[in-house]
Design a protein around this motif. Structure first.
Motif, PDB file in Angstrom:
ATOM      1  N   GLY A  21       0.735  -1.240   0.230  1.00 25.25           N
ATOM      2  CA  GLY A  21      -0.125  -0.479  -0.021  1.00 25.25           C
ATOM      3  C   GLY A  21       0.820   1.176   0.091  1.00 25.25           C
ATOM      4  O   GLY A  21       1.869   0.984   0.247  1.00 25.25           O
ATOM      5  N   PRO A  22       0.357   2.406  -0.193  1.00 26.11           N
ATOM      6  CA  PRO A  22      -0.753   2.648  -0.646  1.00 26.11           C
ATOM      7  C   PRO A  22      -1.344   2.458  -1.846  1.00 26.11           C
ATOM      8  O   PRO A  22      -2.684   1.883  -2.369  1.00 26.11           O
ATOM      9  CB  PRO A  22      -1.369   4.193  -0.600  1.00 26.11           C
ATOM     10  CG  PRO A  22       0.311   5.020  -0.582  1.00 26.11           C
ATOM     11  CD  PRO A  22       1.070   3.762  -0.448  1.00 26.11           C
ATOM     12  N   GLY A  23      -0.521   2.738  -2.930  1.00 27.44           N
ATOM     13  CA  GLY A  23      -1.241   2.319  -4.157  1.00 27.44           C
ATOM     14  C   GLY A  23      -1.024   0.683  -4.689  1.00 27.44           C
ATOM     15  O   GLY A  23      -1.817   0.309  -5.536  1.00 27.44           O
TER      16      GLY A  23
END
Ligand code: SF4
Ligand code: SF4
Length: 135
Positions: free
Chosen positions: A104-106
């Motif tokens: 995360g975050p992507g």
């Protein structure tokens, strides 16, 4: 004189043995550790470059295999086609040094080539065959 780049995979019981010192002392081989992922009690991997007489390198490889070390010729690079990647994480599961991560975050796959030990294990792990090797 000859040079070989190899990936050594150590079973846990061999990880703590002074294998590199043995290559230098017993086989007169200059041993350059390019990358390593070694932890006590776990399978270890090391990318090494051996420089010495071809015959002595062959003998040393045979001895390593007798000790239970898996010896493979190293690839020179891997290539990831991230345009098709679905960030499923299957390749991260086999990447011991953590060069491949989905975080995360992507939550998108990231490849850190500085950590890659060029073991090639991620190639077969990708269901979409997005990782290829260069020899
Ligand atoms: S070749 Fe693949 S599995 Fe091996 S260290 Fe590099 S990224 Fe990880
Ligand atoms: S296994 Fe293939 S599709 Fe899945 S994250 Fe790795 S490169 Fe992407």
């Amino acid at each position: 004189m000859a040079k070989r780049r190899l990936v050594l995979t150590f079973p846990p019981e061999v990880v703590e043995r002074p294998v590199v010192a043995m290559l230098v002392k017993d086989y007169d081989i200059i041993t350059n550790i390019l990358r390593a992922e070694i932890h006590e009690g776990e399978i270890g991997r090391m990318l090494v470059e051996l420089d010495g007489q071809a015959k002595r390198i062959r003998e040393a490889v045979k001895h390593l295999e007798e000790l239970g070390v898996e010896v493979e010729d190293a690839i020179t690079d891997i290539e990831l086609d991230d345009t098709e990647c679905i960030s499923c994480g299957a390749c991260t599961a086999v990447c011991l040094p953590g060069a491949l991560k989905v975080e995360g975050p992507g939550w998108e796959l990231e490849l850190d080539k500085q950590r890659c030990i060029l073991c090639g294990l991620c190639v077969d792990a990708c269901p979409l065959q997005l990782i290829t090797v260069k020899f």
